[in-house]
Design a protein around this motif. Sequence first.
Motif, PDB file in Angstrom:
ATOM      1  N   SER A 113      23.117  47.755  46.418  1.00 34.98           N
ATOM      2  CA  SER A 113      23.443  46.701  47.383  1.00 34.98           C
ATOM      3  C   SER A 113      23.227  45.293  46.851  1.00 34.98           C
ATOM      4  CB  SER A 113      22.622  46.899  48.658  1.00 34.98           C
ATOM      5  OG  SER A 113      21.232  46.976  48.357  1.00 34.98           O
ATOM      6  N   ALA A 116      26.201  44.510  44.684  1.00 37.18           N
ATOM      7  CA  ALA A 116      27.371  44.375  45.553  1.00 37.18           C
ATOM      8  C   ALA A 116      27.366  43.035  46.265  1.00 37.18           C
ATOM      9  CB  ALA A 116      27.387  45.514  46.575  1.00 37.18           C
ATOM     10  N   GLU A 117      26.193  42.576  46.648  1.00 38.84           N
ATOM     11  CA  GLU A 117      26.063  41.283  47.320  1.00 38.84           C
ATOM     12  C   GLU A 117      26.444  40.140  46.380  1.00 38.84           C
ATOM     13  OE1 GLU A 117      22.074  39.664  48.560  1.00 38.84           O
ATOM     14  OE2 GLU A 117      22.830  40.283  50.531  1.00 38.84           O
ATOM     15  N   LYS A 120      30.186  40.058  45.973  1.00 32.76           N
ATOM     16  CA  LYS A 120      30.812  39.501  47.169  1.00 32.76           C
ATOM     17  C   LYS A 120      30.698  37.988  47.205  1.00 32.76           C
ATOM     18  CE  LYS A 120      30.762  39.897  52.231  1.00 32.76           C
ATOM     19  NZ  LYS A 120      30.097  40.560  53.387  1.00 32.76           N
ATOM     20  N   SER A 121      29.524  37.469  46.831  1.00 29.14           N
ATOM     21  CA  SER A 121      29.325  36.020  46.853  1.00 29.14           C
ATOM     22  C   SER A 121      30.171  35.328  45.801  1.00 29.14           C
ATOM     23  CB  SER A 121      27.846  35.683  46.642  1.00 29.14           C
ATOM     24  OG  SER A 121      27.415  36.093  45.354  1.00 29.14           O
ATOM     25  N   SER A 123      33.003  36.480  44.550  1.00 29.57           N
ATOM     26  CA  SER A 123      34.391  36.588  44.996  1.00 29.57           C
ATOM     27  C   SER A 123      34.704  35.567  46.076  1.00 29.57           C
ATOM     28  CB  SER A 123      34.658  37.996  45.528  1.00 29.57           C
ATOM     29  OG  SER A 123      35.966  38.089  46.058  1.00 29.57           O
ATOM     30  N   GLY A 124      33.771  35.380  46.990  1.00 27.17           N
ATOM     31  CA  GLY A 124      33.994  34.420  48.071  1.00 27.17           C
ATOM     32  C   GLY A 124      33.974  32.992  47.603  1.00 27.17           C
ATOM     33  N   ARG A 137      37.111  44.002  42.574  1.00 22.58           N
ATOM     34  CA  ARG A 137      36.887  44.289  43.995  1.00 22.58           C
ATOM     35  C   ARG A 137      37.502  45.620  44.387  1.00 22.58           C
ATOM     36  NH1 ARG A 137      38.359  38.850  44.648  1.00 22.58           N
ATOM     37  NH2 ARG A 137      40.388  39.460  45.507  1.00 22.58           N
ATOM     38  N   VAL A 141      31.578  49.830  43.729  1.00 21.68           N
ATOM     39  CA  VAL A 141      30.481  49.129  43.077  1.00 21.68           C
ATOM     40  C   VAL A 141      29.723  50.060  42.134  1.00 21.68           C
ATOM     41  CG1 VAL A 141      28.801  49.614  44.916  1.00 21.68           C
ATOM     42  CG2 VAL A 141      28.504  47.607  43.455  1.00 21.68           C
TER      43      VAL A 141
END
Length: 319
Positions: A113, A116-117, A120-121, A123-124, A137, A141
């Motif tokens: 996790s 993965a976090e 995500k950050s 990518s954002g 993406r 993961v």
Amino acid sequence: MNPTVLFVLLAYGLAWLIVLPLWLSGQGLATPGALALGVVLMFAPALAARITEWVAPSGERFTRSTTLRPRRKFRRTLPYYVIAWLGPIALTVAVFALAAALGVFQADLVGFSGFAEVLKSVSGAASQPVPAAAAARALPVETLVFAQLATMLVAPLINVIPALGEELGWRGWLQPRLSERYGQWTGAVITGVIWGLWHAPMVLLGYNYPGYPAVAALAFMVVACVLMSVLLGWITDASGTVWAAALAHAFINGTAGLGALIVAAGHPIDPAAAGTLGYTGWIVMAVLIAILVVTRQFPVSARRSASPAALPAEPAQAR
């Protein structure tokens, strides 16, 4: 001037000179090009050793005196290269396992996790879609984590030359001379202290121990470097070449990111606790050193050692 003193002054002076732009920029480690300067910094000890040899020649070729030219045949050195390759990986795994057992590191070996976090950050934060990021993406993961773990078996090889830049100075030049004069234990400790303090230009900016007071961070670095100095000094003397230490150094650096791959989300890694440079790393390295002592591998005997400090000056003096 004493050659050892000259070497230390040069190594420290070059380190501060190389890192000076990070201090003058006002941005510290966020300065553009900081990573490149960090790589350049790693060559300072080798340059200091070379300059010292020019000013105060030892009477032996530089490649020979620093064991850049191996003192043993490759087939006798090969086992130590394997240790230098796989040893740091096993060390890092053991360190994070100990950290998890002590409750100072929270691992997520199922959903990964934390990693993965991070994905995500990142990518954002991207302003425009990037094909590689989009492809990442689309992959689970777990696949990305296992791919990263697989690359840790070979990717650190690209760090061998920068690591050699440090090891030529510390294990190739300084530590053998100190060991010859004071013994291998004292030589390793003194080299470790000097090596640890040499990192001051970066550590005082928050490198390795972000969030910690500068003095404490530097003290932590010194402890870690003293322990590593024993291990890297052992593999240099036992193998007869500084290349083994450079390989081990490269993989120690290259596997440092293991924690970021397996950490649980919401549980930041405390660098002073979990990791090779944290106290769990100190414990594991101390255990390894104890094993070397109990098995009589360290100190390295003059008969087995191929380092300059262990060899007679002239063959005729051998008894």
